[in-house]
Design a protein around this motif. Structure first.
Motif, PDB file in Angstrom:
ATOM      1  N   MET A   1       0.839  -1.188   0.000  1.00  0.00           N
ATOM      2  CA  MET A   1       0.000   0.000   0.000  1.00  0.00           C
ATOM      3  C   MET A   1       0.873   1.237   0.000  1.00  0.00           C
ATOM      4  O   MET A   1       1.782   1.364   0.805  1.00  0.00           O
ATOM      5  N   ALA A   2       0.595   2.168  -0.918  1.00  0.00           N
ATOM      6  CA  ALA A   2       1.362   3.400  -0.971  1.00  0.00           C
ATOM      7  C   ALA A   2       1.062   4.243   0.252  1.00  0.00           C
ATOM      8  O   ALA A   2      -0.076   4.421   0.646  1.00  0.00           O
ATOM      9  N   THR A   3       2.102   4.753   0.868  1.00  0.00           N
ATOM     10  CA  THR A   3       1.940   5.603   2.037  1.00  0.00           C
ATOM     11  C   THR A   3       2.399   7.000   1.707  1.00  0.00           C
ATOM     12  O   THR A   3       2.843   7.297   0.615  1.00  0.00           O
ATOM     13  N   THR A   4       2.332   7.886   2.685  1.00  0.00           N
ATOM     14  CA  THR A   4       2.738   9.259   2.463  1.00  0.00           C
ATOM     15  C   THR A   4       3.383   9.816   3.712  1.00  0.00           C
ATOM     16  O   THR A   4       3.147   9.327   4.814  1.00  0.00           O
ATOM     17  N   SER A   5       4.208  10.816   3.561  1.00  0.00           N
ATOM     18  CA  SER A   5       4.845  11.442   4.704  1.00  0.00           C
ATOM     19  C   SER A   5       3.798  12.099   5.580  1.00  0.00           C
ATOM     20  O   SER A   5       2.747  12.534   5.114  1.00  0.00           O
ATOM     21  N   ASP A   6       4.093  12.204   6.876  1.00  0.00           N
ATOM     22  CA  ASP A   6       3.143  12.807   7.794  1.00  0.00           C
ATOM     23  C   ASP A   6       2.992  14.299   7.544  1.00  0.00           C
ATOM     24  O   ASP A   6       1.913  14.859   7.677  1.00  0.00           O
ATOM     25  N   LEU A  33      -7.105  -0.131  -7.446  1.00  0.00           N
ATOM     26  CA  LEU A  33      -6.283  -1.092  -8.180  1.00  0.00           C
ATOM     27  C   LEU A  33      -6.049  -2.346  -7.346  1.00  0.00           C
ATOM     28  O   LEU A  33      -6.042  -3.464  -7.874  1.00  0.00           O
ATOM     29  N   GLY A  34      -5.863  -2.178  -6.037  1.00  0.00           N
ATOM     30  CA  GLY A  34      -5.696  -3.342  -5.177  1.00  0.00           C
ATOM     31  C   GLY A  34      -6.917  -4.240  -5.205  1.00  0.00           C
ATOM     32  O   GLY A  34      -6.810  -5.470  -5.267  1.00  0.00           O
ATOM     33  N   ALA A  35      -8.097  -3.633  -5.171  1.00  0.00           N
ATOM     34  CA  ALA A  35      -9.335  -4.408  -5.209  1.00  0.00           C
ATOM     35  C   ALA A  35      -9.482  -5.140  -6.541  1.00  0.00           C
ATOM     36  O   ALA A  35      -9.831  -6.321  -6.587  1.00  0.00           O
ATOM     37  N   LEU A  36      -9.215  -4.443  -7.626  1.00  0.00           N
ATOM     38  CA  LEU A  36      -9.339  -5.056  -8.945  1.00  0.00           C
ATOM     39  C   LEU A  36      -8.298  -6.150  -9.156  1.00  0.00           C
ATOM     40  O   LEU A  36      -8.559  -7.145  -9.841  1.00  0.00           O
ATOM     41  N   ALA A 119       0.278  -9.843 -15.082  1.00  0.00           N
ATOM     42  CA  ALA A 119       0.406  -8.446 -15.509  1.00  0.00           C
ATOM     43  C   ALA A 119      -0.157  -7.490 -14.472  1.00  0.00           C
ATOM     44  O   ALA A 119       0.462  -6.466 -14.148  1.00  0.00           O
ATOM     45  N   ILE A 120      -1.321  -7.807 -13.922  1.00  0.00           N
ATOM     46  CA  ILE A 120      -1.924  -6.859 -12.981  1.00  0.00           C
ATOM     47  C   ILE A 120      -1.197  -6.881 -11.640  1.00  0.00           C
ATOM     48  O   ILE A 120      -1.115  -5.862 -10.951  1.00  0.00           O
ATOM     49  N   ARG A 121      -0.632  -8.022 -11.261  1.00  0.00           N
ATOM     50  CA  ARG A 121       0.172  -8.052 -10.038  1.00  0.00           C
ATOM     51  C   ARG A 121       1.400  -7.159 -10.181  1.00  0.00           C
ATOM     52  O   ARG A 121       1.746  -6.390  -9.275  1.00  0.00           O
ATOM     53  N   ALA A 122       2.068  -7.259 -11.320  1.00  0.00           N
ATOM     54  CA  ALA A 122       3.243  -6.420 -11.560  1.00  0.00           C
ATOM     55  C   ALA A 122       2.850  -4.949 -11.632  1.00  0.00           C
ATOM     56  O   ALA A 122       3.560  -4.073 -11.118  1.00  0.00           O
ATOM     57  N   LEU A 123       1.717  -4.678 -12.257  1.00  0.00           N
ATOM     58  CA  LEU A 123       1.234  -3.306 -12.376  1.00  0.00           C
ATOM     59  C   LEU A 123       0.956  -2.708 -11.005  1.00  0.00           C
ATOM     60  O   LEU A 123       1.358  -1.573 -10.713  1.00  0.00           O
ATOM     61  N   ARG A 124       0.297  -3.463 -10.158  1.00  0.00           N
ATOM     62  CA  ARG A 124      -0.023  -2.953  -8.827  1.00  0.00           C
ATOM     63  C   ARG A 124       1.245  -2.666  -8.024  1.00  0.00           C
ATOM     64  O   ARG A 124       1.358  -1.620  -7.372  1.00  0.00           O
TER      65      ARG A 124
END
Length: 262
Positions: A1-6, A33-36, A119-124
């Motif tokens: 999961m992409a995170t972000t700085s505080d 995208l994770g769900a798909l 393909a979709i695993r690599a894409l995610r």
């Protein structure tokens, strides 16, 4: 999961709001995208032809109508504004966009379930790393530059800020409840999204993105660190009241809820 700085220090309150909006939209895209991804991988493993075709169509439509337009808008607006200060970073981000486009092409052309799943695993995986770089490296550069008005650059750009009307790849198109969150499944086989490790700043957007991929009649088990009442109110508004909530566990370590699109 992409995170972000505080914390991202911005040159103006408007730019700070613009950064937050982009990060929220990034979280929604990653959740969707994770769900798909899990929906398509599950369909590929099920050997159910119709289920695979439906999941494949939904994934391709999302990529071509939302993911790639988002990337194109970044190259048109964000990246030129950052090039004078971070040329190497921008070149690297564009190279990753090209790789993302290549994986979308592979996904679109895949006729065999195993190839589509790969393909979709690599894409995610690539997309989440890419978003992390944008959130933690690119956006701070733009937000801190007094010569760049990030809020002006992004004004009205729903491809980067979200908030546009949903396209045909809305949940009703996914159908029959085969959508899932990409974070695993509960014991009952229902997709499960554990947001306890997701930064609070993007937690709601991540849930929104995952729930957007759930078809009518489908469910998502949400695992939260507290009773997510504010999130549930926002989700109910976003889904126009078409969400049923069932508490499976009420703390103290975790709250587990089954969210069903009605």
């Amino acid at each position: 999961m992409a995170t972000t700085s505080d914390v991202v220090v911005a040159s103006s309150p408007q730019d700070a709001e613009a950064v937050e909006a982009v990060e929220q939209h990034h979280a929604e895209l990653a959740g969707r995208l994770g769900a798909l991804t899990t929906a398509l991988v599950g369909a590929a493993e099920s050997a159910e032809g119709e289920r695979f075709e439906q999941a494949h169509r939904s994934a391709v439509r999302f990529c071509t109508e939302e993911l790639l337009p988002h990337a194109a808008a970044e190259e048109r607006l964000l990246y030129p504004a950052a090039r004078s200060r971070e040329a190497r970073l921008v070149d690297g981000m564009i190279a990753e966009h090209n790789s993302i486009k290549g994986l979308v092409d592979e996904l679109s052309a895949a006729e065999q379930p195993v190839r589509a799943a790969a393909a979709i695993r690599a894409l995610r995986a690539l997309f989440e790393v890419h978003l992390l770089k944008e959130n933690e490296l690119l956006l701070p550069v733009l937000a801190q530059d007094p010569a760049v008005s990030l809020s002006t650059v992004l004004e009205g750009m729903h491809e980067l800020l979200g908030g546009a009307e949903q396209t045909e790849s809305t949940p009703s198109d996914h159908g029959h409840g085969h959508g899932s969150c990409g974070c695993g499944e509960s014991d009952s086989g229902t997709p499960e999204l554990d947001v306890r490790a997701v930064p609070h700043a993007i937690r709601h957007a991540t849930v929104f993105g995952a729930f957007d991929a759930i078809g009518t009649g489908g469910s998502l088990v949400l695992v939260a660190p507290h009773d997510p009442l504010p999130l549930l109110r926002q989700l109910d508004e976003r889904a126009a009241g078409r969400v049923d909530v069932e508490y499976l566990e009420r703390g103290p370590q975790a709250w587990r809820l089954r969210l069903t699109r009605t």
